[in-house]
Scaffold this motif. Sequence first.
Motif, short mmCIF file in Angstrom:
data_model
loop_
_atom_site.label_atom_id
_atom_site.label_comp_id
_atom_site.label_asym_id
_atom_site.label_seq_id
_atom_site.Cartn_x
_atom_site.Cartn_y
_atom_site.Cartn_z
N GLU A 6 -16.48 57.40 -2.30
CA GLU A 6 -15.10 56.98 -2.53
C GLU A 6 -14.17 57.55 -1.46
O GLU A 6 -14.43 58.62 -0.92
CB GLU A 6 -14.59 57.44 -3.90
N GLY A 8 -9.65 57.16 -0.18
CA GLY A 8 -8.35 56.53 -0.39
C GLY A 8 -7.44 57.23 -1.37
O GLY A 8 -6.29 56.81 -1.57
N ARG A 19 -4.88 52.38 -2.48
CA ARG A 19 -6.09 51.57 -2.55
C ARG A 19 -7.30 52.47 -2.37
O ARG A 19 -7.45 53.12 -1.33
CB ARG A 19 -6.12 50.47 -1.49
N SER A 21 -11.40 52.97 -2.07
CA SER A 21 -12.58 52.26 -1.58
C SER A 21 -13.83 52.98 -2.06
O SER A 21 -13.84 54.19 -2.22
CB SER A 21 -12.59 52.21 -0.05
N CYS A 22 -14.89 52.20 -2.26
CA CYS A 22 -16.19 52.76 -2.64
C CYS A 22 -17.24 52.07 -1.76
O CYS A 22 -17.55 50.89 -1.97
CB CYS A 22 -16.47 52.51 -4.11
N ALA A 23 -17.75 52.81 -0.81
CA ALA A 23 -18.77 52.29 0.10
C ALA A 23 -20.14 52.56 -0.50
O ALA A 23 -20.47 53.72 -0.78
CB ALA A 23 -18.64 52.93 1.47
N ARG A 72 -14.35 43.18 -4.38
CA ARG A 72 -15.47 43.66 -3.56
C ARG A 72 -15.58 42.83 -2.30
O ARG A 72 -15.20 41.66 -2.26
CB ARG A 72 -16.81 43.66 -4.36
N ASP A 73 -16.13 43.48 -1.28
CA ASP A 73 -16.38 42.83 0.01
C ASP A 73 -17.88 42.89 0.23
O ASP A 73 -18.43 43.95 0.54
CB ASP A 73 -15.61 43.56 1.11
N THR A 78 -18.66 47.12 -0.07
CA THR A 78 -17.59 48.01 -0.50
C THR A 78 -16.82 47.40 -1.67
O THR A 78 -16.57 46.18 -1.68
CB THR A 78 -16.63 48.31 0.67
N TYR A 80 -13.27 47.85 -4.02
CA TYR A 80 -11.92 48.38 -3.89
C TYR A 80 -11.22 48.44 -5.24
O TYR A 80 -11.51 47.65 -6.14
CB TYR A 80 -11.09 47.51 -2.95
N GLU A 82 -7.25 48.46 -6.05
CA GLU A 82 -5.86 48.44 -5.63
C GLU A 82 -5.01 48.87 -6.82
O GLU A 82 -5.07 48.26 -7.89
CB GLU A 82 -5.46 47.03 -5.20
#
Length: 124
Positions: A6, A8, A19, A21-23, A72-73, A78, A80, A82
Amino acid sequence: QVQLVESGGGLVQAGGSLRLSCAASGRTFTDCVMGWFRQAPGKEREFVSAIWWSSGSTYYADSVKGRFTVSRDNAKNTVYLEMNSLKPEDTAVYYCAADRPPTRYSDPTKYDYWGQGTQVTVSS
């Protein structure tokens, strides 16, 4: 080796935004639900939001509905979170987690993998 990292978190004034993030790495997560949980000092870990990686279906705790958005991306592996209109009661360590079906997305005890957490502090 599965890793969830994580980032951000930080300090923000009430009404502000962050925001998270979780990679994710180490395995395929397309069969997983990705959850966000938080834990404030002296309190139990609580569900915030979740998203199914494959379908994009999302879920939210009532306390954050309308203020937080999970996404998610796939290309970046990743997830997210927000967070808008932040309140002092949103202050906590926020964790990203992954779970394989069958699952209860709001139950932290069901999740298999966890990140290390990121601190979010909202000042009044």
